[in-house]
Every structure is written in structure tokens, then in C-alpha cells.
Design a protein around this motif. Structure first.
Motif, PDB file in Angstrom:
ATOM      1  N   LEU A  68       7.477  -1.390   9.659  1.00 33.49           N
ATOM      2  CA  LEU A  68       6.843  -1.550  10.977  1.00 33.49           C
ATOM      3  C   LEU A  68       5.557  -2.368  10.936  1.00 33.49           C
ATOM      4  N   TYR A  69       4.885  -2.366   9.784  1.00 31.14           N
ATOM      5  CA  TYR A  69       3.565  -3.018   9.706  1.00 31.14           C
ATOM      6  C   TYR A  69       3.634  -4.482   9.307  1.00 31.14           C
ATOM      7  N   CYS A  70       4.758  -4.958   8.800  1.00 27.88           N
ATOM      8  CA  CYS A  70       4.756  -6.224   8.067  1.00 27.88           C
ATOM      9  C   CYS A  70       5.320  -7.394   8.880  1.00 27.88           C
ATOM     10  N   GLN A 107       6.021 -12.895  -6.043  1.00 28.41           N
ATOM     11  CA  GLN A 107       6.206 -11.929  -4.958  1.00 28.41           C
ATOM     12  C   GLN A 107       7.081 -12.511  -3.856  1.00 28.41           C
ATOM     13  N   SER A 108       7.831 -11.632  -3.183  1.00 31.37           N
ATOM     14  CA  SER A 108       8.676 -12.072  -2.069  1.00 31.37           C
ATOM     15  C   SER A 108       9.038 -10.878  -1.198  1.00 31.37           C
ATOM     16  N   GLY A 109       9.628 -11.173  -0.045  1.00 28.68           N
ATOM     17  CA  GLY A 109      10.296 -10.128   0.707  1.00 28.68           C
ATOM     18  C   GLY A 109      11.511  -9.684  -0.111  1.00 28.68           C
ATOM     19  N   HIS A 161       3.155   2.421  -3.158  1.00 31.55           N
ATOM     20  CA  HIS A 161       3.804   3.565  -2.494  1.00 31.55           C
ATOM     21  C   HIS A 161       3.463   3.565  -1.000  1.00 31.55           C
ATOM     22  N   GLU A 162       2.478   2.759  -0.600  1.00 29.67           N
ATOM     23  CA  GLU A 162       2.061   2.496   0.788  1.00 29.67           C
ATOM     24  C   GLU A 162       1.385   3.680   1.471  1.00 29.67           C
ATOM     25  N   THR A 163       2.020   4.843   1.459  1.00 34.70           N
ATOM     26  CA  THR A 163       1.364   6.067   1.937  1.00 34.70           C
ATOM     27  C   THR A 163       2.005   7.260   1.236  1.00 34.70           C
ATOM     28  N   THR A 180      12.820   7.527  -2.629  1.00 33.66           N
ATOM     29  CA  THR A 180      13.392   6.315  -3.237  1.00 33.66           C
ATOM     30  C   THR A 180      12.286   5.483  -3.881  1.00 33.66           C
ATOM     31  N   ARG A 181      11.176   5.362  -3.146  1.00 33.99           N
ATOM     32  CA  ARG A 181      10.042   4.570  -3.663  1.00 33.99           C
ATOM     33  C   ARG A 181       9.544   5.181  -4.983  1.00 33.99           C
ATOM     34  N   LEU A 182       9.381   6.509  -4.978  1.00 29.59           N
ATOM     35  CA  LEU A 182       8.887   7.176  -6.194  1.00 29.59           C
ATOM     36  C   LEU A 182       9.885   7.039  -7.328  1.00 29.59           C
ATOM     37  N   ASN A 199      -1.814   1.610  -1.897  1.00 30.01           N
ATOM     38  CA  ASN A 199      -1.592   2.048  -0.518  1.00 30.01           C
ATOM     39  C   ASN A 199      -2.472   1.272   0.440  1.00 30.01           C
ATOM     40  N   MET A 200      -2.090   1.357   1.701  1.00 24.74           N
ATOM     41  CA  MET A 200      -2.922   0.753   2.740  1.00 24.74           C
ATOM     42  C   MET A 200      -3.872   1.817   3.292  1.00 24.74           C
ATOM     43  N   VAL A 201      -5.036   1.364   3.719  1.00 30.12           N
ATOM     44  CA  VAL A 201      -6.044   2.258   4.294  1.00 30.12           C
ATOM     45  C   VAL A 201      -6.116   1.986   5.791  1.00 30.12           C
ATOM     46  N   GLY A 229      -5.792  -1.722  -0.099  1.00 34.88           N
ATOM     47  CA  GLY A 229      -6.258  -2.698   0.895  1.00 34.88           C
ATOM     48  C   GLY A 229      -6.143  -2.125   2.293  1.00 34.88           C
ATOM     49  N   PRO A 230      -6.881  -2.688   3.259  1.00 33.52           N
ATOM     50  CA  PRO A 230      -6.798  -2.188   4.632  1.00 33.52           C
ATOM     51  C   PRO A 230      -5.485  -2.594   5.297  1.00 33.52           C
ATOM     52  N   PHE A 231      -4.997  -1.760   6.192  1.00 32.00           N
ATOM     53  CA  PHE A 231      -3.895  -2.155   7.080  1.00 32.00           C
ATOM     54  C   PHE A 231      -4.454  -3.153   8.093  1.00 32.00           C
ATOM     55  N   LEU A 232      -3.701  -4.229   8.320  1.00 34.35           N
ATOM     56  CA  LEU A 232      -4.102  -5.213   9.337  1.00 34.35           C
ATOM     57  C   LEU A 232      -2.936  -5.407  10.292  1.00 34.35           C
ATOM     58  N   PRO A 233      -3.151  -5.204  11.599  1.00 35.14           N
ATOM     59  CA  PRO A 233      -2.021  -5.313  12.537  1.00 35.14           C
ATOM     60  C   PRO A 233      -1.538  -6.756  12.679  1.00 35.14           C
ATOM     61  N   GLN A 303       3.417 -19.492   6.200  1.00 31.40           N
ATOM     62  CA  GLN A 303       4.601 -18.760   6.656  1.00 31.40           C
ATOM     63  C   GLN A 303       4.749 -17.397   5.979  1.00 31.40           C
ATOM     64  N   TYR A 304       4.016 -17.171   4.891  1.00 28.67           N
ATOM     65  CA  TYR A 304       4.066 -15.850   4.244  1.00 28.67           C
ATOM     66  C   TYR A 304       3.017 -14.980   4.924  1.00 28.67           C
ATOM     67  N   GLN A 305       3.274 -14.749   6.226  1.00 26.68           N
ATOM     68  CA  GLN A 305       2.237 -14.098   7.014  1.00 26.68           C
ATOM     69  C   GLN A 305       2.544 -12.616   7.154  1.00 26.68           C
ATOM     70  N   ILE A 306       2.141 -11.837   6.132  1.00 24.06           N
ATOM     71  CA  ILE A 306       2.379 -10.390   6.222  1.00 24.06           C
ATOM     72  C   ILE A 306       1.453  -9.771   7.252  1.00 24.06           C
ATOM     73  N   TYR A 307       0.260 -10.369   7.392  1.00 21.45           N
ATOM     74  CA  TYR A 307      -0.675 -10.019   8.473  1.00 21.45           C
ATOM     75  C   TYR A 307      -1.383 -11.308   8.849  1.00 21.45           C
ATOM     76  N   PRO A 308      -1.958 -11.383  10.063  1.00 20.96           N
ATOM     77  CA  PRO A 308      -2.548 -12.655  10.495  1.00 20.96           C
ATOM     78  C   PRO A 308      -3.825 -12.995   9.729  1.00 20.96           C
TER      79      PRO A 308
HETATM   80  N1  SAM Z   1       8.533  -6.785  -0.292  1.00 21.49           N
HETATM   81  C1  SAM Z   1       7.776  -6.242  -1.372  1.00 21.49           C
HETATM   82  C2  SAM Z   1       7.286  -4.857  -1.050  1.00 21.49           C
HETATM   83  O1  SAM Z   1       7.264  -4.470   0.101  1.00 21.49           O
HETATM   84  O2  SAM Z   1       6.921  -4.149  -2.016  1.00 21.49           O
HETATM   85  C3  SAM Z   1       6.607  -7.130  -1.779  1.00 21.49           C
HETATM   86  C4  SAM Z   1       5.982  -7.957  -0.689  1.00 21.49           C
HETATM   87  S1  SAM Z   1       5.064  -7.018   0.547  1.00 21.49           S
HETATM   88  C5  SAM Z   1       4.670  -8.255   1.723  1.00 21.49           C
HETATM   89  C6  SAM Z   1       3.516  -6.759  -0.322  1.00 21.49           C
HETATM   90  C7  SAM Z   1       2.547  -5.782   0.299  1.00 21.49           C
HETATM   91  O3  SAM Z   1       2.079  -6.278   1.530  1.00 21.49           O
HETATM   92  C8  SAM Z   1       3.069  -4.420   0.631  1.00 21.49           C
HETATM   93  O4  SAM Z   1       3.087  -3.594  -0.496  1.00 21.49           O
HETATM   94  C9  SAM Z   1       2.108  -3.944   1.725  1.00 21.49           C
HETATM   95  O5  SAM Z   1       1.167  -3.012   1.212  1.00 21.49           O
HETATM   96  C10 SAM Z   1       1.391  -5.219   2.140  1.00 21.49           C
HETATM   97  N2  SAM Z   1       1.410  -5.383   3.603  1.00 21.49           N
HETATM   98  C11 SAM Z   1       2.455  -5.646   4.389  1.00 21.49           C
HETATM   99  N3  SAM Z   1       2.085  -5.676   5.688  1.00 21.49           N
HETATM  100  C12 SAM Z   1       0.759  -5.415   5.725  1.00 21.49           C
HETATM  101  C13 SAM Z   1      -0.202  -5.289   6.775  1.00 21.49           C
HETATM  102  N4  SAM Z   1       0.143  -5.433   8.032  1.00 21.49           N
HETATM  103  N5  SAM Z   1      -1.486  -5.019   6.436  1.00 21.49           N
HETATM  104  C14 SAM Z   1      -1.833  -4.879   5.129  1.00 21.49           C
HETATM  105  N6  SAM Z   1      -0.973  -4.969   4.108  1.00 21.49           N
HETATM  106  C15 SAM Z   1       0.319  -5.236   4.398  1.00 21.49           C
END
Ligand code: SAM
Ligand code: SF4
Length: 349
Positions: A68-70, A107-109, A161-163, A180-182, A199-201, A229-233, A303-308
Motif C-alpha cells: 500500500l505504501y510503495c 535492488q528491484s521490485g 520486515h517493514e513493521t 512469510t517475511r520472517l 522498518n519504516m517509521v 527510514g521514515p515512511f513517505l506518502p 522512474q524508481y519512485q518508491i516515494y516522491p
Molecule cells: N521489492 C523489494 C522489497 O520490497 O523488499 C525491494 C525494493 S523496495 C522498493 C525497498 C524498500 O523501499 C522497502 O523495504 C520499503 O521499506 C521501502 N519503501 C517503499 N515504499 C516506501 C515509502 N513510501 N516510504 C518509505 N520507504 C518505502
């Protein structure tokens, strides 16, 4: 739990309960200073003053998952998708080595276009050509794939582990589960990877108890690396209206993670630098000892925009290196020249 008592216990190396971790995370501004300096001292005794650089190559933004966050989630139709060919990835890794990097992070999706054998061949070719450590960060895969890549020469694997809250995890990552993650993390450890989690904060629905459990989990997993690292919408995700994580709380979480894991490699995360312009410096003074400059080719990097607004969208590798060297000189922190393996993998610091 009282802050002073929790800090004294942490500094003496006692195993902290989550209540004590939470007391540290709740540090007021005055206490925060002593938290950061304690983390800085623990960093110095645990991993020394050297700062390790890891070149990150984001080789594909295709993803089968829908976190949901990515911004790379499969339902986001608003980004142009790209894949680098195996040759392009090898060329980029060669550039990183020529610039002096001793680790490349691939790194990749979760992109099944590359077969497990493709990734193994890529890892093998890079290791065969260069004296460099390889970190993979490719998400959740079968144990046999992790094994294949380890045998091909991969040294490390990052899988956050993210959270540590299983229900929140399930909500944020609908394609998978916390268990599954663990399980993946345990496989990676069994296969003798230097294993990274994190994890994200500030995730929506995360409270301080959860954050304290995040730190305790990193400690209990005894990870070699941890990314906090911080969560960024991201505007094209269901969490677009959620608030971003707080930089101060992120730094506190980093500092407490350092106190709980003296020998781990902890990066000053790009996400933190996106929120705070001096994020790198602040993190290096609060327990971090790693920087991960972006070596993704500039024509696809955006284009590798996981967050803006990732902070490093247009910087050329040489410019990044110059600014890092200047920063480190100002902090009197030497740039590492070794591969920067985890202390327990080299029998020393
Ligand atoms: N697809 C792999 C995975 O999920 O483990 C590796 C790539 S993923 C983009 C790498 C990291 O990006 C994730 O572990 C997550 O913590 C971080 N990430 C994704 N969306 C984010 C967001 N909106 N804010 C902060 N970090 C984010
Ligand atoms: Fe895919 Fe990783 Fe983003 Fe989840 S966090 S959508 S698995 S790239």
C-alpha cells in the motif's frame, strides 16, 4: 520505565525489554542529546569511525506485489516501467567499482522477468570480474533461489520486515504475511548471507509499542544490517493522504537500534535525507556508519519512485562522492577502503 535507567542499561549492553526501548524512543529534547551521543559512542566501539559506501543499482521497477505504501506497486499505472538488461547492470556495476565502491547493491521490485538463473549469472559475472561484495534486495523468493544466488557469490541480502505488527503488515502488504517475511529472513541467515532487515517509521497505524517491537525484532534476529527510514506518502498509492514519518523519531529509532546492535551496519537512509537536508550528517552522528549512494543510470532513476522526491534524482555519481567526502572530512570520519563485511563475518572489526 525511566529514560535514564533504560539508557544506562543499554550502554552497559543489557538486553532491553520493549518497555525500556519505548522509554528511549520517548526521549524528550534534552534526553535526545544524550541518546544520540550514547549511540555515537556505541557505534565507535562497535564498528569504528569508518563510513562504508554501498553503490545501489535499481535495475527494474516492475513489481508483482501491491504494497500500500510503495510507488512501484503493481496497481500504479502512472509510472513508466523499465528494466535494465543484464549487460547494462554489469556495466553499471563496473562503473561503481571504477569509482572505488567495494559493495554493489542490486535492488528491484519483485520482477519475475529475470529468471533465478539470470540473477545467478549476473552475480557470478560481477564477482568474476571485480573484487566487490554484492548485496541483493529483490524481495521474497523461494529458498532454492536464495541458495542459488548465494552459491553464485552474493554476500548479503536486504529484506526489511517493514513493521513488527503482523496485522499492520498484512494490511500494508496484502500479497504476503509477516510469517512469510520472517521465514525468508531465517532462510537467508541459514544460507549464511549477511542479512539486513529494517522498518519504516511513522507508518499509518503504527504506535510506539510497535516501533519498540521493531527494534527488539532487529536485535532478536541479530541482523548484520538494519535500515531504519521514515515512511513517505506517495501520491499514487492508497496511503497518499497519510502523514510522513517524523525525522526526529526516525533518528531516535536509529539511535536505539544502534544501542541494541553495536556491531551492525546501519545506513543513513535516503528516505531520511529526503525529509531533512542534513539527514545524512544527523544520522552519522546518531549511530549510522553506512551511506548508499544511488548509481542507477540517470535516464531511468526518476522512474524508481518508491516515494516522491527522492533526494538523489539528478546527482551524478562523481558529484555524490565529492559531497560525501566533504561531509566526512567535516565529521572527521574516514571513508572505508575495505569491503565492509559484517564484523562477525570477518572475525573482527
Ligand atoms: N521489492 C523489494 C522489497 O520490497 O523488499 C525491494 C525494493 S523496495 C522498493 C525497498 C524498500 O523501499 C522497502 O523495504 C520499503 O521499506 C521501502 N519503501 C517503499 N515504499 C516506501 C515509502 N513510501 N516510504 C518509505 N520507504 C518505502
Ligand atoms: Fe514491490 Fe518492494 Fe514496492 Fe512492495 S515495497 S510494491 S515488494 S517494490
Amino acid at each position: 520505565y525511566d529514560f535514564a535507567r533504560a539508557l544506562a542499561d543499554a550502554v552497559s549492553g543489557s538486553k532491553l525489554e520493549t518497555g525500556a526501548i519505548k522509554a528511549l524512543l520517548m526521549a524528550n529534547p534534552e534526553q535526545t542529546k544524550s541518546l544520540y551521543s550514547a549511540a555515537d559512542r556505541t557505534r565507535q566501539t562497535g564498528v569504528g569511525d569508518e563510513v562504508h559506501l554501498r553503490a545501489i543499482i535499481e535495475f527494474s521497477n516492475y513489481c508483482r506485489k501491491n504494497c500500500l505504501y510503495c510507488g512501484l506497486r503493481r496497481d500504479n499505472k502512472s509510472i513508466a516501467r523499465y528494466r535494465l538488461s543484464l549487460d547494462e547492470i554489469l556495466t553499471t556495476a563496473t562503473e561503481a567499482v571504477a569509482l572505488g565502491f567495494r559493495t554493489v547493491v542490486l535492488q528491484s521490485g519483485e520482477d519475475l522477468y529475470y529468471t533465478p538463473e539470470d540473477i545467478a549469472r549476473l552475480v557470478y559475472s560481477i564477482k568474476n570480474k571485480h573484487d566487490v561484495a554484492i548485496t541483493l534486495s529483490l524481495g521474497e523468493h523461494r529458498r532454492e533461489n536464495y541458495r542459488l544466488w548465494r552459491e553464485a557469490g552474493a554476500d548479503r541480502y536486504l529484506l526489511k520486515h517493514e513493521t513488527a505488527n503482523p496485522e499492520l503488515f498484512r494490511f500494508l502488504k496484502p500479497d504476503t504475511t509477516f510469517e512469510t517475511r520472517l521465514r525468508c529472513l531465517h532462510w537467508l541467515k541459514e544460507l549464511d548471507y549477511q542479512t539486513g532487515s529494517g522498518n519504516m517509521v511513522g507508518l499509518p497505524g503504527q504506535d510506539l509499542d510497535t516501533l519498540a517491537r521493531d527494534v527488539a525484532l532487529l536485535r532478536d534476529l541479530d541482523v548484520e544490517m538494519a535500515g531504519v527510514g521514515p515512511f513517505l506518502p506517495h501520491y499514487a498509492t492508497p496511503l497518499k493522504d497519510a502523514a510522513a514519518g517524523d525525522p526526529e523519531l526516525t533518528l531516535k529509532t536509529l539511535a536505539v537500534t544502534r544501542l541494541c546492535l553495536p556491531g551492525a551496519h546501519l545506513p543513513a537512509t535516503t528516505a531520511l535525507c529526503t525529509l531533512a537536508t542534513d539527514g545524512r550528517k544527523l544520522a552519522l552522528n546518531a549511530g549510522a556508519n553506512v551511506i548508499m549512494p544511488n548509481l542507477t543510470p540517470l535516464d531511468v532513476r526518476r522512474q524508481y519512485q518508491i516515494y516522491p522526491q527522492k533526494s538523489d534524482m539528478t546527482e551524478k555519481p562523481l558529484e555524490t562522492l565529492t559531497s560525501i567526502k566533504k561531509l566526512l572530512a567535516g565529521l572527521a570520519r574516514p571513508l572505508a577502503t575495505s569491503h565492509g563485511h559484517a564484523p562477525k563475518f570477518t572475525g573482527g572489526m
